[in-house]
Design a protein around this motif. Structure first.
Motif, PDB file in Angstrom:
ATOM      1  N   GLY A 174       1.969 -20.154  23.718  1.00  0.00           N
ATOM      2  CA  GLY A 174       2.854 -19.617  24.757  1.00  0.00           C
ATOM      3  C   GLY A 174       2.575 -20.206  26.126  1.00  0.00           C
ATOM      4  N   ILE A 175       3.440 -19.847  27.066  1.00  0.00           N
ATOM      5  CA  ILE A 175       3.340 -20.346  28.440  1.00  0.00           C
ATOM      6  C   ILE A 175       1.992 -19.981  29.053  1.00  0.00           C
ATOM      7  CG2 ILE A 175       4.261 -19.747  30.737  1.00  0.00           C
ATOM      8  CD1 ILE A 175       7.018 -20.345  29.588  1.00  0.00           C
ATOM      9  N   ASP A 176       1.542 -18.763  28.824  1.00  0.00           N
ATOM     10  CA  ASP A 176       0.274 -18.345  29.424  1.00  0.00           C
ATOM     11  C   ASP A 176      -0.902 -19.184  28.895  1.00  0.00           C
ATOM     12  OD1 ASP A 176      -1.052 -16.463  31.252  1.00  0.00           O
ATOM     13  OD2 ASP A 176      -2.118 -15.873  29.425  1.00  0.00           O
ATOM     14  N   GLU A 177      -0.851 -19.524  27.609  1.00  0.00           N
ATOM     15  CA  GLU A 177      -1.928 -20.362  27.049  1.00  0.00           C
ATOM     16  C   GLU A 177      -1.935 -21.748  27.699  1.00  0.00           C
ATOM     17  OE1 GLU A 177      -2.436 -19.941  22.497  1.00  0.00           O
ATOM     18  OE2 GLU A 177      -0.533 -18.959  22.983  1.00  0.00           O
ATOM     19  N   TYR A 178      -0.729 -22.299  27.920  1.00  0.00           N
ATOM     20  CA  TYR A 178      -0.648 -23.601  28.593  1.00  0.00           C
ATOM     21  C   TYR A 178      -1.167 -23.503  30.032  1.00  0.00           C
ATOM     22  CZ  TYR A 178       1.564 -26.363  24.968  1.00  0.00           C
ATOM     23  OH  TYR A 178       1.801 -27.072  23.811  1.00  0.00           O
ATOM     24  N   CYS A 179      -0.858 -22.394  30.696  1.00  0.00           N
ATOM     25  CA  CYS A 179      -1.326 -22.235  32.082  1.00  0.00           C
ATOM     26  C   CYS A 179      -2.849 -22.145  32.128  1.00  0.00           C
ATOM     27  CB  CYS A 179      -0.696 -20.997  32.720  1.00  0.00           C
ATOM     28  SG  CYS A 179       1.080 -21.189  32.962  1.00  0.00           S
ATOM     29  N   LYS A 230      -4.931 -23.468  30.016  1.00  0.00           N
ATOM     30  CA  LYS A 230      -5.453 -24.818  29.772  1.00  0.00           C
ATOM     31  C   LYS A 230      -5.255 -25.695  31.014  1.00  0.00           C
ATOM     32  CE  LYS A 230      -6.852 -28.462  27.446  1.00  0.00           C
ATOM     33  NZ  LYS A 230      -6.298 -29.275  26.398  1.00  0.00           N
ATOM     34  N   ALA A 231      -4.076 -25.592  31.635  1.00  0.00           N
ATOM     35  CA  ALA A 231      -3.775 -26.407  32.825  1.00  0.00           C
ATOM     36  C   ALA A 231      -4.805 -26.144  33.913  1.00  0.00           C
ATOM     37  CB  ALA A 231      -2.364 -26.096  33.335  1.00  0.00           C
ATOM     38  N   ALA A 232      -5.056 -24.866  34.168  1.00  0.00           N
ATOM     39  CA  ALA A 232      -6.025 -24.516  35.217  1.00  0.00           C
ATOM     40  C   ALA A 232      -7.414 -25.061  34.867  1.00  0.00           C
ATOM     41  CB  ALA A 232      -6.065 -23.005  35.404  1.00  0.00           C
ATOM     42  N   ALA A 233      -7.743 -25.006  33.574  1.00  0.00           N
ATOM     43  CA  ALA A 233      -9.081 -25.441  33.153  1.00  0.00           C
ATOM     44  C   ALA A 233      -9.276 -26.948  33.312  1.00  0.00           C
ATOM     45  CB  ALA A 233      -9.317 -25.040  31.694  1.00  0.00           C
ATOM     46  N   ILE A 234      -8.193 -27.727  33.209  1.00  0.00           N
ATOM     47  CA  ILE A 234      -8.367 -29.188  33.290  1.00  0.00           C
ATOM     48  C   ILE A 234      -7.915 -29.760  34.635  1.00  0.00           C
ATOM     49  CG2 ILE A 234      -8.261 -29.515  30.780  1.00  0.00           C
ATOM     50  CD1 ILE A 234      -5.400 -30.487  31.056  1.00  0.00           C
ATOM     51  N   GLY A 235      -7.677 -28.882  35.593  1.00  0.00           N
ATOM     52  CA  GLY A 235      -7.415 -29.355  36.953  1.00  0.00           C
ATOM     53  C   GLY A 235      -5.976 -29.713  37.252  1.00  0.00           C
ATOM     54  N   ILE A 236      -5.043 -29.267  36.409  1.00  0.00           N
ATOM     55  CA  ILE A 236      -3.620 -29.482  36.719  1.00  0.00           C
ATOM     56  C   ILE A 236      -3.202 -28.414  37.735  1.00  0.00           C
ATOM     57  CG2 ILE A 236      -1.292 -29.253  35.729  1.00  0.00           C
ATOM     58  CD1 ILE A 236      -2.338 -30.632  33.235  1.00  0.00           C
ATOM     59  N   THR A 237      -2.473 -28.845  38.762  1.00  0.00           N
ATOM     60  CA  THR A 237      -2.086 -27.885  39.805  1.00  0.00           C
ATOM     61  C   THR A 237      -0.625 -27.470  39.709  1.00  0.00           C
ATOM     62  OG1 THR A 237      -1.691 -29.766  41.250  1.00  0.00           O
ATOM     63  CG2 THR A 237      -3.816 -28.646  41.468  1.00  0.00           C
ATOM     64  N   GLU A 238       0.152 -28.226  38.929  1.00  0.00           N
ATOM     65  CA  GLU A 238       1.560 -27.854  38.767  1.00  0.00           C
ATOM     66  C   GLU A 238       2.003 -28.248  37.359  1.00  0.00           C
ATOM     67  OE1 GLU A 238       4.103 -28.720  42.043  1.00  0.00           O
ATOM     68  OE2 GLU A 238       5.899 -28.850  40.807  1.00  0.00           O
ATOM     69  N   HIS A 244       6.273 -32.521  31.734  1.00  0.00           N
ATOM     70  CA  HIS A 244       6.939 -32.609  30.425  1.00  0.00           C
ATOM     71  C   HIS A 244       6.063 -31.889  29.409  1.00  0.00           C
ATOM     72  CE1 HIS A 244       9.597 -35.310  27.664  1.00  0.00           C
ATOM     73  NE2 HIS A 244       9.340 -34.134  27.089  1.00  0.00           N
ATOM     74  N   VAL A 245       6.338 -30.609  29.241  1.00  0.00           N
ATOM     75  CA  VAL A 245       5.497 -29.771  28.390  1.00  0.00           C
ATOM     76  C   VAL A 245       6.387 -28.881  27.516  1.00  0.00           C
ATOM     77  CG1 VAL A 245       3.700 -27.994  28.356  1.00  0.00           C
ATOM     78  CG2 VAL A 245       3.687 -29.732  30.163  1.00  0.00           C
ATOM     79  N   HIS A 246       6.091 -28.885  26.218  1.00  0.00           N
ATOM     80  CA  HIS A 246       6.869 -28.083  25.266  1.00  0.00           C
ATOM     81  C   HIS A 246       6.057 -26.894  24.769  1.00  0.00           C
ATOM     82  CE1 HIS A 246      10.217 -30.899  24.943  1.00  0.00           C
ATOM     83  NE2 HIS A 246       9.328 -31.866  25.000  1.00  0.00           N
ATOM     84  N   PRO A 247       6.284 -25.728  25.377  1.00  0.00           N
ATOM     85  CA  PRO A 247       5.599 -24.541  24.853  1.00  0.00           C
ATOM     86  C   PRO A 247       6.244 -24.121  23.528  1.00  0.00           C
ATOM     87  CG  PRO A 247       7.059 -23.936  26.648  1.00  0.00           C
ATOM     88  CD  PRO A 247       7.161 -25.429  26.497  1.00  0.00           C
ATOM     89  N   CYS A 279       5.398 -28.172  34.749  1.00  0.00           N
ATOM     90  CA  CYS A 279       6.822 -27.891  34.550  1.00  0.00           C
ATOM     91  C   CYS A 279       7.078 -27.831  33.048  1.00  0.00           C
ATOM     92  CB  CYS A 279       7.674 -28.984  35.198  1.00  0.00           C
ATOM     93  SG  CYS A 279       9.437 -28.645  35.031  1.00  0.00           S
ATOM     94  N   PHE A 280       7.475 -26.659  32.584  1.00  0.00           N
ATOM     95  CA  PHE A 280       7.798 -26.504  31.160  1.00  0.00           C
ATOM     96  C   PHE A 280       9.194 -27.071  30.919  1.00  0.00           C
ATOM     97  CE2 PHE A 280       4.530 -23.313  31.923  1.00  0.00           C
ATOM     98  CZ  PHE A 280       3.647 -23.664  30.921  1.00  0.00           C
ATOM     99  N   THR A 281       9.305 -27.839  29.859  1.00  0.00           N
ATOM    100  CA  THR A 281      10.583 -28.518  29.571  1.00  0.00           C
ATOM    101  C   THR A 281      10.939 -28.280  28.111  1.00  0.00           C
ATOM    102  OG1 THR A 281       9.289 -30.494  29.106  1.00  0.00           O
ATOM    103  CG2 THR A 281      10.298 -30.355  31.300  1.00  0.00           C
ATOM    104  N   THR A 282      11.270 -27.042  27.810  1.00  0.00           N
ATOM    105  CA  THR A 282      11.591 -26.740  26.425  1.00  0.00           C
ATOM    106  C   THR A 282      12.869 -27.486  26.011  1.00  0.00           C
ATOM    107  OG1 THR A 282      11.525 -24.899  24.859  1.00  0.00           O
ATOM    108  CG2 THR A 282      12.955 -24.626  26.792  1.00  0.00           C
ATOM    109  N   HIS A 283      13.025 -27.705  24.715  1.00  0.00           N
ATOM    110  CA  HIS A 283      14.172 -28.496  24.236  1.00  0.00           C
ATOM    111  C   HIS A 283      15.474 -27.698  24.234  1.00  0.00           C
ATOM    112  CE1 HIS A 283      12.220 -32.084  22.620  1.00  0.00           C
ATOM    113  NE2 HIS A 283      11.334 -31.349  21.983  1.00  0.00           N
ATOM    114  N   LEU A 284      16.550 -28.367  24.627  1.00  0.00           N
ATOM    115  CA  LEU A 284      17.894 -27.849  24.346  1.00  0.00           C
ATOM    116  C   LEU A 284      18.618 -28.916  23.532  1.00  0.00           C
ATOM    117  CD1 LEU A 284      20.124 -25.617  24.993  1.00  0.00           C
ATOM    118  CD2 LEU A 284      21.016 -27.318  26.590  1.00  0.00           C
TER     119      LEU A 284
END
Ligand SMILES: [Zn+2]
Ligand SMILES: [Zn+2]
Length: 293
Positions: free
Chosen positions: A18-23, A25-33, A5-8, A35-40
Motif C-alpha cells: 500500500g501507499i503507506d508502506e511505500y512512504c 520505505k521512501a522515508a527510510a531511503i532518503g526520498i523526499t517526494e 513513477h511508482v506503482h502501489p 509521486c504515485f502513478t497507478t495504471h489507468l
C-alpha cells in the motif's frame, strides 16, 4: 531525491503493497517526494486483461471509477501522516494511451485532482510490447522500422492530445525488442524521434528518465542516453525521474544515476503540483514557465 513513477498495490501487475508502506520505505531511503502513478488502462479490446484494480485486497473493475475515490483517500491519509516528517506525496496516474480513446482518458484525468499525469504507450495493435509474453506475439514477423515507426506514431498522438504532463519511458520497445533486433534497435529512433521531441519541447511537456532499464539488463534508461541528449538539444527542459517500481524493493532504484545524467546538462528534475510544473520550493504551486528555445 524523488521518485515520480511508482506503482502501489492498486495496479494488478504490482506487489500488493500500500501507499503507506511505500512512504515508509521512501522515508527510510532518503526520498523526499514520491509521486504515485497507478495504471489507468482504457483499451476495450483488453478489458478482460487490464481493466482491474486491487482495492482493499480485492480485485475490482477499473471502469467503475469508485476505486479512484479510495486512491485519493489513501493519498490524503498518507499526506496527513507524512508531511510533518518531510515527505511530499503527489497523486499521479500513468495512462496507457490508446488512439481514439481520448474522451475516456479526459474524463478521468480532468475529473480528479491529480498532480501529475503521465502518458505511456504500452501496447501496439492491442498487444503489450512491455510484456515478455505478449511481445513474443507482436514482434515476430514484423520489421524493426515498422514497429518503431508505429510506436512513434501512436506516441505523437499522445503528445498532441494535450492530455498528459509527461511522456513515460519513451523507447519502451527496446525492453524486449533488443532480443529480436540486437544492436540495430539502438538506432531505430533516429528517423522518428526529432518531430516528437520538438513537439514535447514546444508544449512545455516533460520527458521521464525511467530507470527500469537499468535493472532489466539494458544498461541504460528509458529513453536511452542518446535520446535524452537529442531531447536536450531539441529544447526539452523538463525531465522527471522515476523508478517504475512495482515492488517496494525497486523504489528509488537508479535515481541517483538519472539525476547525475541530468545534472551533466545543467538540468534538475521537475516536480508537479496540480498538474503545473514546479521548480524549486513550492509556493502555492504557481511558478513561472521556463522559456523554451
Ligand atoms: Zn509504463
Ligand atoms: Zn509504470
Amino acid at each position: 531525491m524523488y521518485d515520480y513513477h511508482v506503482h502501489p498495490g492498486y495496479s494488478i501487475d504490482a506487489e500488493p503493497s500500500g501507499i503507506d508502506e511505500y512512504c515508509t520505505k521512501a522515508a527510510a531511503i532518503g526520498i523526499t517526494e514520491v509521486c504515485f502513478t497507478t495504471h489507468l488502462e482504457v483499451d476495450p479490446q483488453r478489458k478482460h486483461l487490464d481493466w482491474f484494480v486491487r482495492v482493499d485486497q480485492r480485485i475490482v473493475p477499473m471502469d467503475d471509477l469508485v476505486w479512484l475515490d479510495v486512491y485519493f483517500r489513501d493519498i490524503e491519509n498518507a499526506r496527513r501522516k507524512w508531511s510533518a516528517r518531510g515527505l511530499k506525496i503527489k497523486a499521479g496516474l500513468e495512462v496507457g494511451y490508446e488512439l481514439g480513446l481520448e474522451k475516456v482518458i479526459e474524463r478521468v484525468v480532468r475529473g480528479y485532482p491529480f498532480d501529475f499525469v503521465m502518458g505511456s504507450v504500452h501496447c501496439l495493435d492491442h498487444l503489450a510490447i512491455s510484456s515478455y509474453k505478449e511481445s513474443n506475439l507482436y514482434f515476430p514477423g514484423r520489421q524493426l522500422k515498422a514497429v518503431v515507426g508505429e510506436y512513434f506514431r501512436v506516441l505523437s498522438e499522445a503528445v498532441s492530445s494535450n492530455l498528459f504532463d509527461c511522456i513515460g519511458h519513451l523507447d519502451l520497445y527496446r525492453r524486449h525488442g533488443c532480443r529480436y533486433w540486437g544492436a540495430d534497435i539502438l538506432h531505430a529512433h533516429e528517423e522518428f524521434a526529432e518531430p516528437l521531441l520538438k513537439s514535447i519541447a514546444a508544449r512545455g511537456m516533460s520527458l521521464e528518465v525511467n530507470t527500469s532499464g537499468l535493472r532489466r539488463g539494458l544498461n541504460d534508461f528509458h529513453p536511452s542516453r542518446d535520446i535524452i541528449e537529442m531531447a536536450v538539444n531539441l529544447g526539452v527542459r523538463l525531465f522527471t525521474v522515476g523508478s517504475d517500481a512495482h515492488r517496494l524493493a525497486d523504489l528509488g532504484h537508479g535515481l541517483e544515476s538519472a539525476l547525475e545524467l541530468l545534472t551533466g546538462y545543467g538540468i534538475g528534475p521537475v516536480s508537479y503540483l496540480l498538474r503545473q510544473p514546479v521548480h524549486g520550493e513550492e509556493k502555492g504551486g504557481q511558478t513561472p514557465p521556463l522559456t523554451i528555445k
